[in-house]
Motif scaffolding. Sequence first.
Motif, PDB file in Angstrom:
ATOM      1  N   PRO A 143     -56.774 -56.502  11.798  1.00 39.88           N
ATOM      2  CA  PRO A 143     -55.533 -55.980  11.962  1.00 39.88           C
ATOM      3  C   PRO A 143     -54.661 -56.550  13.170  1.00 39.88           C
ATOM      4  CG  PRO A 143     -56.884 -54.163  12.289  1.00 39.88           C
ATOM      5  CD  PRO A 143     -57.935 -55.370  11.775  1.00 39.88           C
ATOM      6  N   ALA A 144     -53.643 -56.929  13.247  1.00 42.43           N
ATOM      7  CA  ALA A 144     -52.708 -57.040  14.473  1.00 42.43           C
ATOM      8  C   ALA A 144     -52.508 -55.810  15.009  1.00 42.43           C
ATOM      9  CB  ALA A 144     -51.447 -57.820  14.235  1.00 42.43           C
ATOM     10  N   SER A 145     -52.776 -55.697  16.500  1.00 42.59           N
ATOM     11  CA  SER A 145     -52.519 -54.495  17.221  1.00 42.59           C
ATOM     12  C   SER A 145     -51.243 -54.315  18.009  1.00 42.59           C
ATOM     13  CB  SER A 145     -53.660 -53.868  17.937  1.00 42.59           C
ATOM     14  OG  SER A 145     -54.271 -54.804  18.697  1.00 42.59           O
ATOM     15  N   ARG A 146     -50.935 -55.652  18.615  1.00 44.12           N
ATOM     16  CA  ARG A 146     -50.009 -55.817  19.351  1.00 44.12           C
ATOM     17  C   ARG A 146     -49.431 -57.338  19.301  1.00 44.12           C
ATOM     18  NH1 ARG A 146     -52.260 -54.833  23.610  1.00 44.12           N
ATOM     19  NH2 ARG A 146     -52.285 -56.553  25.319  1.00 44.12           N
ATOM     20  N   ILE A 147     -48.078 -57.619  19.551  1.00 50.21           N
ATOM     21  CA  ILE A 147     -47.324 -58.838  19.611  1.00 50.21           C
ATOM     22  C   ILE A 147     -46.494 -58.858  20.596  1.00 50.21           C
ATOM     23  CG2 ILE A 147     -45.956 -60.325  18.386  1.00 50.21           C
ATOM     24  CD1 ILE A 147     -46.741 -59.151  15.608  1.00 50.21           C
ATOM     25  N   GLU A 148     -46.904 -59.875  21.649  1.00 47.04           N
ATOM     26  CA  GLU A 148     -45.942 -60.150  22.708  1.00 47.04           C
ATOM     27  C   GLU A 148     -45.435 -61.579  22.909  1.00 47.04           C
ATOM     28  OE1 GLU A 148     -49.041 -59.701  25.626  1.00 47.04           O
ATOM     29  OE2 GLU A 148     -48.901 -57.133  25.885  1.00 47.04           O
ATOM     30  N   PRO A 149     -44.183 -61.456  23.177  1.00 47.84           N
ATOM     31  CA  PRO A 149     -43.476 -62.752  23.520  1.00 47.84           C
ATOM     32  C   PRO A 149     -44.177 -63.602  24.713  1.00 47.84           C
ATOM     33  CG  PRO A 149     -41.891 -61.164  23.160  1.00 47.84           C
ATOM     34  CD  PRO A 149     -43.106 -60.475  23.330  1.00 47.84           C
ATOM     35  N   LEU A 150     -44.365 -64.881  24.746  1.00 45.94           N
ATOM     36  CA  LEU A 150     -44.767 -65.411  25.823  1.00 45.94           C
ATOM     37  C   LEU A 150     -43.565 -66.073  26.536  1.00 45.94           C
ATOM     38  CD1 LEU A 150     -47.789 -67.343  24.122  1.00 45.94           C
ATOM     39  CD2 LEU A 150     -47.887 -65.212  25.570  1.00 45.94           C
ATOM     40  N   ALA A 151     -43.788 -66.076  27.991  1.00 44.19           N
ATOM     41  CA  ALA A 151     -42.508 -66.483  28.848  1.00 44.19           C
ATOM     42  C   ALA A 151     -42.436 -67.999  28.617  1.00 44.19           C
ATOM     43  CB  ALA A 151     -42.973 -66.340  30.396  1.00 44.19           C
TER      44      ALA A 151
ATOM     45  N   GLY B 232     -47.448 -51.178   7.648  1.00 43.72           N
ATOM     46  CA  GLY B 232     -47.951 -51.537   9.353  1.00 43.72           C
ATOM     47  C   GLY B 232     -47.077 -52.015  10.027  1.00 43.72           C
ATOM     48  N   SER B 233     -45.633 -52.672   9.358  1.00 44.16           N
ATOM     49  CA  SER B 233     -44.809 -53.341   9.996  1.00 44.16           C
ATOM     50  C   SER B 233     -43.784 -52.512  10.760  1.00 44.16           C
ATOM     51  CB  SER B 233     -43.936 -54.227   8.983  1.00 44.16           C
ATOM     52  OG  SER B 233     -44.799 -54.910   8.314  1.00 44.16           O
ATOM     53  N   SER B 234     -43.857 -51.169  10.516  1.00 45.39           N
ATOM     54  CA  SER B 234     -43.154 -50.232  11.543  1.00 45.39           C
ATOM     55  C   SER B 234     -43.487 -50.127  12.824  1.00 45.39           C
ATOM     56  CB  SER B 234     -43.203 -48.763  10.602  1.00 45.39           C
ATOM     57  OG  SER B 234     -42.592 -48.729   9.478  1.00 45.39           O
ATOM     58  N   ALA B 235     -44.972 -50.342  12.926  1.00 48.30           N
ATOM     59  CA  ALA B 235     -45.420 -50.651  14.271  1.00 48.30           C
ATOM     60  C   ALA B 235     -45.188 -51.880  14.897  1.00 48.30           C
ATOM     61  CB  ALA B 235     -46.881 -50.080  14.307  1.00 48.30           C
ATOM     62  N   LEU B 236     -45.533 -52.814  14.116  1.00 40.87           N
ATOM     63  CA  LEU B 236     -45.441 -54.150  14.832  1.00 40.87           C
ATOM     64  C   LEU B 236     -44.136 -54.914  14.933  1.00 40.87           C
ATOM     65  CD1 LEU B 236     -48.395 -55.947  12.722  1.00 40.87           C
ATOM     66  CD2 LEU B 236     -48.525 -55.022  14.857  1.00 40.87           C
ATOM     67  N   GLY B 237     -43.052 -54.533  13.893  1.00 37.72           N
ATOM     68  CA  GLY B 237     -41.845 -55.113  14.166  1.00 37.72           C
ATOM     69  C   GLY B 237     -40.999 -54.775  15.352  1.00 37.72           C
ATOM     70  N   PRO B 238     -40.835 -53.580  15.731  1.00 39.39           N
ATOM     71  CA  PRO B 238     -40.189 -53.346  17.054  1.00 39.39           C
ATOM     72  C   PRO B 238     -40.908 -54.068  18.385  1.00 39.39           C
ATOM     73  CG  PRO B 238     -40.652 -51.083  15.926  1.00 39.39           C
ATOM     74  CD  PRO B 238     -41.619 -52.336  15.142  1.00 39.39           C
ATOM     75  N   MET B 239     -42.015 -54.529  18.373  1.00 41.34           N
ATOM     76  CA  MET B 239     -42.637 -55.355  19.440  1.00 41.34           C
ATOM     77  C   MET B 239     -42.014 -56.592  19.562  1.00 41.34           C
ATOM     78  SD  MET B 239     -46.674 -54.536  18.852  1.00 41.34           S
ATOM     79  CE  MET B 239     -47.387 -52.823  18.550  1.00 41.34           C
ATOM     80  N   VAL B 240     -41.114 -57.105  18.385  1.00 45.26           N
ATOM     81  CA  VAL B 240     -40.554 -58.520  18.792  1.00 45.26           C
ATOM     82  C   VAL B 240     -38.955 -58.231  18.257  1.00 45.26           C
ATOM     83  CG1 VAL B 240     -42.387 -59.820  18.557  1.00 45.26           C
ATOM     84  CG2 VAL B 240     -41.598 -59.027  16.484  1.00 45.26           C
ATOM     85  N   GLY B 241     -38.454 -57.012  18.301  1.00 47.67           N
ATOM     86  CA  GLY B 241     -37.159 -56.776  17.985  1.00 47.67           C
ATOM     87  C   GLY B 241     -36.829 -56.673  16.635  1.00 47.67           C
ATOM     88  N   LEU B 242     -37.740 -56.315  15.803  1.00 46.82           N
ATOM     89  CA  LEU B 242     -37.529 -56.397  14.246  1.00 46.82           C
ATOM     90  C   LEU B 242     -37.909 -54.893  13.725  1.00 46.82           C
ATOM     91  CD1 LEU B 242     -39.241 -59.435  13.470  1.00 46.82           C
ATOM     92  CD2 LEU B 242     -36.799 -59.017  13.061  1.00 46.82           C
ATOM     93  N   ASP B 243     -36.991 -53.994  14.141  1.00 50.32           N
ATOM     94  CA  ASP B 243     -37.155 -52.519  13.827  1.00 50.32           C
ATOM     95  C   ASP B 243     -36.697 -52.096  12.437  1.00 50.32           C
ATOM     96  OD1 ASP B 243     -37.547 -49.940  14.022  1.00 50.32           O
ATOM     97  OD2 ASP B 243     -36.685 -49.274  15.647  1.00 50.32           O
ATOM     98  N   VAL B 244     -37.342 -52.111  11.642  1.00 46.81           N
ATOM     99  CA  VAL B 244     -36.850 -51.978  10.228  1.00 46.81           C
ATOM    100  C   VAL B 244     -37.390 -50.355   9.649  1.00 46.81           C
ATOM    101  CG1 VAL B 244     -36.799 -52.799   7.779  1.00 46.81           C
ATOM    102  CG2 VAL B 244     -37.089 -54.276   9.619  1.00 46.81           C
ATOM    103  N   PRO B 245     -36.457 -49.553   9.104  1.00 44.16           N
ATOM    104  CA  PRO B 245     -36.698 -48.557   8.620  1.00 44.16           C
ATOM    105  C   PRO B 245     -37.737 -48.473   7.565  1.00 44.16           C
ATOM    106  CG  PRO B 245     -34.392 -48.574   8.268  1.00 44.16           C
ATOM    107  CD  PRO B 245     -35.013 -49.888   9.040  1.00 44.16           C
TER     108      PRO B 245
END
Length: 376
Positions: free
Chosen positions: A185-193, A218-231
Amino acid sequence: MDTRSYDVIVAGAGVVGSAVAYGLVRHGLRVLVLDGADGDLRAAKANFGLVWVQGKGFGQPAYQQLTRRSAALWPAFARDLTADSGIELDYRAEGGIHFCVGQAQWEQRAAKLARMTEELPGEESCSEMLDRGQLQRLFPKVRFGPEVSGASYGRMDGDVNPLRLLAALQRSLQVRGARLRTSSPASRIEPLAGGGFSVHVGKQRFEAARVVVAAGLGSSALGPMVGLDVPLRPQRGQLLVTERLAPMLPLPASGLRQTAEGTVMIGVTQEDVGFDLTTTTAAAAHMSRQAARIWPALGQAQLVRHWSCLRVMTPDGYPVYAESAACPGAWIALCHSGITLAAFHAGPLAAAFAQARIPDELQIFHHGRFNVPQTA
């Protein structure tokens, strides 16, 4: 870090994520798919297996059109999946039934479907109402309960074995060249410089030019890491399955479906109880009573299984397809009708993601629609 180069990482390997990944790899992209653990909250585990159009999208014509579009794509999609995977899906596309109990329910159903047809001017109706006599002729082996007044029939409806579908998608995307990592399972998503994304799985890290978040709840946790905050909220669905019976229901129905093996599926509840996966005797009794009102002989059948799982629900119940404004190249795909929409996800939606462009007709499903200021 995985030194392989990927075009896209798909976070989530349920029916939605696997369908999107299957479509992406068919477009020649190098795809990594990250699957969670076997105990994750997978909607496919308690899915009724309907490819369903009738009654969907009342008050939302765009969703009506989306389900029609996907249902029309399903026959070719099923053929391709079976050819790639070697797995038979038990897919049928001969139509489906929504039973009505009592004349008032029959009239309400007829009025609803008529209004839905009016919401799509110029489109032919995909359903019709059947009286009790017409229904009995359609199911000559079933003796219906005295309260059954008829049904609606949807000519675009069908059904499939949801677990076989998921297995076929996951095998097919690998046959086509994608990499599937299980228990990752993906635990963190980070944009690269310099562009692209880094996706973490525990202490491991993978990189790709683009990322698709399709991890269900699980998208509730992952989405906001890349600006995709979906209720999102979970909705519990409970199911019952009987012993094998002689073939009697050649068409699937909204709450009754006889599988290719002969078992009869009974359901499905719609319960807002958070993340509680408990099965309840109250729900089993309610579903059993409703089924027996329609088909009294089921009262003598032995129940062999009762289970539940959680659906993925947005505030309005409709899908979300969007690219992040803050992190271009990050996409999200969420819905509660992953079976019906699987053909669309593997086809037009994957093509849109491959071209890095959401078509205008899908803009209505952007999660920005939930950003409405609350009045006092």
